[in-house]
Design an enzyme around this catalytic site. Sequence first.
Site, PDB file in Angstrom:
ATOM      1  N   HIS A  87       0.878  -1.185   0.000  1.00  0.00           N
ATOM      2  CA  HIS A  87       0.000   0.000   0.000  1.00  0.00           C
ATOM      3  C   HIS A  87       0.910   1.229   0.000  1.00  0.00           C
ATOM      4  O   HIS A  87       1.631   1.473  -0.958  1.00  0.00           O
ATOM      5  CB  HIS A  87      -0.923  -0.107   1.221  1.00  0.00           C
ATOM      6  CG  HIS A  87      -2.066   0.860   1.278  1.00  0.00           C
ATOM      7  ND1 HIS A  87      -2.380   1.736   0.279  1.00  0.00           N
ATOM      8  CD2 HIS A  87      -2.989   1.079   2.268  1.00  0.00           C
ATOM      9  CE1 HIS A  87      -3.445   2.445   0.628  1.00  0.00           C
ATOM     10  NE2 HIS A  87      -3.836   2.066   1.842  1.00  0.00           N
ATOM     11  N   HIS A 127      -1.681  -2.254  -9.661  1.00  0.00           N
ATOM     12  CA  HIS A 127      -2.660  -1.700  -8.735  1.00  0.00           C
ATOM     13  C   HIS A 127      -3.862  -2.615  -8.689  1.00  0.00           C
ATOM     14  O   HIS A 127      -4.240  -3.176  -9.728  1.00  0.00           O
ATOM     15  CB  HIS A 127      -3.089  -0.289  -9.174  1.00  0.00           C
ATOM     16  CG  HIS A 127      -3.724   0.491  -8.081  1.00  0.00           C
ATOM     17  ND1 HIS A 127      -5.037   0.347  -7.738  1.00  0.00           N
ATOM     18  CD2 HIS A 127      -3.195   1.393  -7.207  1.00  0.00           C
ATOM     19  CE1 HIS A 127      -5.302   1.144  -6.717  1.00  0.00           C
ATOM     20  NE2 HIS A 127      -4.192   1.783  -6.372  1.00  0.00           N
ATOM     21  N   ASP A 161       2.953   5.797  -6.709  1.00  0.00           N
ATOM     22  CA  ASP A 161       4.181   5.733  -5.912  1.00  0.00           C
ATOM     23  C   ASP A 161       5.438   5.759  -6.769  1.00  0.00           C
ATOM     24  O   ASP A 161       6.510   6.123  -6.290  1.00  0.00           O
ATOM     25  CB  ASP A 161       4.186   4.465  -5.045  1.00  0.00           C
ATOM     26  CG  ASP A 161       3.282   4.629  -3.845  1.00  0.00           C
ATOM     27  OD1 ASP A 161       3.048   5.781  -3.451  1.00  0.00           O
ATOM     28  OD2 ASP A 161       2.824   3.611  -3.307  1.00  0.00           O
TER      29      ASP A 161
END
Length: 399
Positions: free
Chosen positions: A221, A260, A316
Amino acid sequence: MPLIVDKGLGNTIAADTTLSFIDGAKGVLEYVGYDIDSLARNSTFEETTWLLWNGRLPTARELAAFKVELQREYAVDARMLDVVRSIPRTAAPMDALRTLVSALGHFDLEADDSSVAANKRKSTRLVAKTATLVALFDRARKGKSFVASDATLSLAGNFLWMLTGARPTASMERALDVCLVLHADHGLNASTFAARVTISTQSDMYSAATTAVGTLKGPLHGGANQEVMEMLLEIGDFAKVDAYIADKLARKERIMGFGHRVYKAYDPRATYLKTFAKQVAADTGNLPLYEMTRRIEEIVLAQPNIIEKGIFPNVDFYSATTYYSLGLDLDLFTCMFAASRMSGWTGHCIEQLAANKLIRPHADYTGPHGLTYQPIGQRIDGETSSSSPSVKTAMSVLA
Ligand code: CMC
């Protein structure tokens, strides 16, 4: 209703929300109907937070008033400084943040007032103080004196000021602000779900926020941005990128910052950040690192079946070099994600309470049934209490 098995809950809708909308197949993210790209370009973290909490964009007067409310809450109770100092310097910042967000509740006289008005005030406090706590802990662990908050600055600007003791440039402040906007909410992601589960028991906002910080920490995460940067530093040189990634892929290892659960197209947060990260890297002399990320993206996306599997860079991947270019230590990256997502977590908690239903799914019990209780004196070390094959299977799974 018949129960269905949905491990990972990827096919389950567990809440209604008006905060954010994701179309994973098309790569769309909207906050309250506004495309993330237009918010990243035009909005600020303060305005975006107001939007998430109020379901519309604020007027100039409303936004100015909200900024003042937030700015008044940057500082923490003086006793919190002792809590910050009491945390071991070796603690990971996300672990420290988990403790500190929880401790904030001790100094809030409204902690157990669950009225909507009090929960909104606590949401403002939580958003304003999370970045403060990150800066305070970082200075404490480095043996530096604390920098008092500056209530004239934006949340991003105040964080950089409290972290470094130097006035951030407008472009540094803007770079952090864009990251905060992009991370503010994201449907029922794991940490938001955790926050909603906690608040659904009619627990309090600080407990829900603490749960969420602990959930965000994991590398699947929020922890991925730090791992992306560690990978880039480990590679060290553009010339080594191809061999490094080829080796990782050959060993079937995951490339951090890719993939994802929801997006099976390009993560729309990464689309904007990709261009933005380049500018920030160029401004701060970190272009070689940025070029490495671009090359990694090229290699990964050229792999057979990777696009069919829906593996693309996620938020990210490009936030890592942005945070690094801002001079943040690697282990603060996920804390910045938390400082931003606090607006989504608290917004979701208030939304959950407005139409609350205890969130309590089922587990599929796969253990034995009907065993005979054996007195402790009759149990033999190394043997299960039954010769039943189902017990042995269950035990071997647990071992
Ligand atoms: N690199 C290479 N292959 C991957 C990756 C990756 N990063 N992610 C998924 N895959 C492959 C995986 O090996 C599997 O292949 P196969 O079907 O051949 O076994 C397939 O894609 C599906 O993977 P999955 O684990 O079933 O998919 P998931 O939806 O459970 O996982 C994920 C989502 C984010 C946990 C995963 O993509 C991952 O581990 N990514 C790396 C960690 C990361 O960057 N996390 C940040 C997410 S964005 C920030 C946030 O919102 O939290």
